[in-house]
Structures are given as structure tokens and as C-alpha cells.
Design an enzyme around this catalytic site. Sequence first.
Site, short mmCIF file in Angstrom:
data_model
loop_
_atom_site.label_atom_id
_atom_site.label_comp_id
_atom_site.label_asym_id
_atom_site.label_seq_id
_atom_site.Cartn_x
_atom_site.Cartn_y
_atom_site.Cartn_z
N HIS A 12 0.86 -1.19 0.00
CA HIS A 12 0.00 0.00 0.00
C HIS A 12 0.89 1.23 0.00
O HIS A 12 2.14 1.12 -0.01
CB HIS A 12 -0.95 -0.03 1.20
CG HIS A 12 -0.25 -0.29 2.50
ND1 HIS A 12 0.63 0.60 3.06
CD2 HIS A 12 -0.30 -1.35 3.34
CE1 HIS A 12 1.09 0.11 4.18
NE2 HIS A 12 0.55 -1.09 4.38
N HIS A 23 4.04 1.32 2.23
CA HIS A 23 5.25 0.65 1.72
C HIS A 23 5.90 1.48 0.63
O HIS A 23 7.12 1.58 0.56
CB HIS A 23 4.90 -0.70 1.09
CG HIS A 23 4.31 -1.71 2.02
ND1 HIS A 23 2.99 -2.07 1.99
CD2 HIS A 23 4.87 -2.43 3.01
CE1 HIS A 23 2.76 -2.99 2.90
NE2 HIS A 23 3.88 -3.23 3.55
N GLN A 66 7.11 -15.42 11.89
CA GLN A 66 6.67 -14.33 12.76
C GLN A 66 5.18 -14.37 13.06
O GLN A 66 4.65 -13.48 13.72
CB GLN A 66 7.09 -12.98 12.20
CG GLN A 66 6.37 -12.53 10.94
CD GLN A 66 6.99 -11.26 10.37
OE1 GLN A 66 8.07 -11.30 9.77
NE2 GLN A 66 6.32 -10.14 10.54
N GLY A 113 9.08 1.27 8.64
CA GLY A 113 8.02 2.24 8.91
C GLY A 113 7.84 2.46 10.40
O GLY A 113 8.00 1.53 11.20
N GLN A 114 7.48 3.68 10.75
CA GLN A 114 7.24 4.02 12.16
C GLN A 114 6.03 3.29 12.73
O GLN A 114 5.91 3.12 13.94
CB GLN A 114 7.06 5.53 12.33
CG GLN A 114 7.03 5.93 13.81
CD GLN A 114 6.53 7.33 14.04
OE1 GLN A 114 6.95 8.26 13.35
NE2 GLN A 114 5.63 7.50 15.01
N LYS A 115 5.10 2.85 11.87
CA LYS A 115 3.92 2.18 12.40
C LYS A 115 4.32 0.98 13.27
O LYS A 115 3.72 0.72 14.29
CB LYS A 115 2.98 1.72 11.30
CG LYS A 115 1.69 1.14 11.89
CD LYS A 115 0.64 0.93 10.87
CE LYS A 115 0.83 -0.33 10.08
NZ LYS A 115 0.57 -1.55 10.87
N ASP A 116 5.36 0.26 12.82
CA ASP A 116 5.89 -0.85 13.62
C ASP A 116 7.10 -0.33 14.40
O ASP A 116 8.24 -0.76 14.16
CB ASP A 116 6.27 -2.00 12.71
CG ASP A 116 5.06 -2.60 12.02
OD1 ASP A 116 4.33 -3.35 12.68
OD2 ASP A 116 4.83 -2.29 10.85
O1 PAF Z 1 7.04 -5.19 8.82
C1 PAF Z 1 6.95 -6.20 8.11
O2 PAF Z 1 6.25 -6.24 7.07
C2 PAF Z 1 7.70 -7.48 8.51
O3 PAF Z 1 7.70 -7.64 9.88
C3 PAF Z 1 9.12 -7.53 7.94
C4 PAF Z 1 10.02 -6.44 8.50
C5 PAF Z 1 9.08 -7.44 6.42
C6 PAF Z 1 9.78 -8.88 8.30
O4 PAF Z 1 9.06 -9.95 7.78
#
Ligand code: PAF
Length: 282
Positions: free
Chosen positions: A35, A38, A62, A148-151
Site C-alpha cells: 500500500h 510501503h 513471525q 516504517g514508524q507504524k511498527d
Molecule cells: O514489517 C513487516 O512487514 C515485517 O515484519 C518484515 C520487517 C518485512 C519482516 O518480515
Amino acid sequence: MMQTIRSIKKMQQVARKIAAEGKTTALVPTMGFLHEGHLSLIRRARKAADIVITTIFVNPAQFGPREDLSKYPRDEKGDIRKIRKAGGDIVFIPKATDIYPDDFQTYITVERLTRSLEGESRPRHFRGVTTIVAKLFNITQPDVAVFGQKDLQQAYVLKQMANDLSWPIKFVIAPTVREKSGLAMSSRNKFFSPEQRLEACCLYYALRTAEAMVKSGVKDTVKLTKEMRAVIRATCPTAKVDYIALSKPTSFLPVYEVDRGTFCLLAVKVHGVRLIDNMKLR
Ligand code: PAF
């Protein structure tokens, strides 16, 4: 011409060639279904290095056992087109069986920073993130990595990993991109109906409320979180708050009074979809 690479070996050869030519690379790791958020990372990477490598990999390591791995949205063709338009040079799309062969048994764990918030709510999530990003660093050899700052906690956990393991990679944390409504862009927003999408703004409204309260002089985090919960309830009565935290990215542990460098971070389940967001309050 943008290059699409699927083999790890080929990506390593190309990375070595880029370095041998004296060019720098910026890496934008993603899980696809791209989106505007990204794409803003890709545009930011474009400014930071000669070559931009975007990776698409929905990383099984994850996701928790009850999380949405199989439901995670995918659109590889659309993603490749968007990356090309945003100025990407290389898109690396490895296969899960190449990244995690049957005898895979090595994981990277960042300790203290992963104990709270996302790490507490999603056991082993960060272990999966750090492991895949470590592998992507090794495969693509970037000079710069853009997140990204969101994460927010993810970005700081990865930065910690890079420092601890002596990877000479510059980290760029790019601002969260929001829809007009304030809702932070996320691949998971596609699960909402138009009405639910409005309710999903409860995270943003709560953050804006905290921001306004802090501006007017409130520092007490108990007062702030109480008001934020009320805003969430009023916007989306069925929302389930996972956490609302006031923390600094140096530790992601709770602060009791807002001062310089304090962020508000929250995770809320809206109509079965777990959303996160954050904002710097001071
Ligand atoms: O933020 C994400 O989309 C994922 O956690 C990442 C950093 C691509 C790792 O899989």
C-alpha cells in the site's frame, strides 16, 4: 528495467556485483500486498542509496499458531508493478522452502526490547522478524535499511540487532502513512467493510486525544490511557484493547509521566483484526 530475483544465490551474486561497482544499496523488507505506506518507504530508500532492493516474503516464523498467516493477503503481480512505479531497482521474492529448509534451526533473539508490548502479546513474533531480517541483510548486504514508524518497536528491535551484531547498516524510520480518515495504512485494512473501516479509526482518534491532552499540560499516563479507552469505546464499541502504553523506544517499558521522547503505542482488535499504531506525544 527492474529485476525480479527469486533465488538466494542469484541475489547474493547481484549484491556482490553492486558492491564491487562501488554502488550503495537500500533495503525495504516487506510481506507484500503493498500500500501507499510501503511505497513511501521505497521512495525514501530511493533517496538514500544508488540501488533499491525491495523484498516480498510472507514470513511464517513471525506468525503465531492462531494468527492469520494463511489469510495474509497476497498480490505479487500488483506488488511488482507498484514497486517498479515507486522507483525500485530489484525485487527479491524468495521461496519459503529456500528461506527455511527442513533442517533450519538457527534463530536470532533480541532480549530486553522484545519483552513488552508486541513481544508480550505475540510470543516468538520478534524472534521470527529478527531472524528473517538478519537473513535478508546477509543475502542483500544493504548499506541502508528502511522501516516504517507504524511498527515502532520492530524498527528499534531490528536496530538493536544490527548494532549488537555489528552490521554497518544505517537505519531509516519513515513516518506512518495514513488514510484521509487518519487510519494508519495496513495490509490488514482490506478485511474491513466501509463501516468497520470507520470504526478502525478508533486507534487514531485515541492517539489524537492523547496528543491534545499532552499539549494542554496533562502528563499523567493513567489519565491519558483512561481517556483513550473511552474514545475507543465510543468509536468502536466492540473493540478489544490489547494494550495502550506510554513508553520510550529506548526500553519500551512504561513511563508514568509523559516527558520528552515519550510515545503512545497501542494494539486494538477491531472486528477480529488486530491493529497497531503509535504517535510521539512530546
Ligand atoms: O514489517 C513487516 O512487514 C515485517 O515484519 C518484515 C520487517 C518485512 C519482516 O518480515
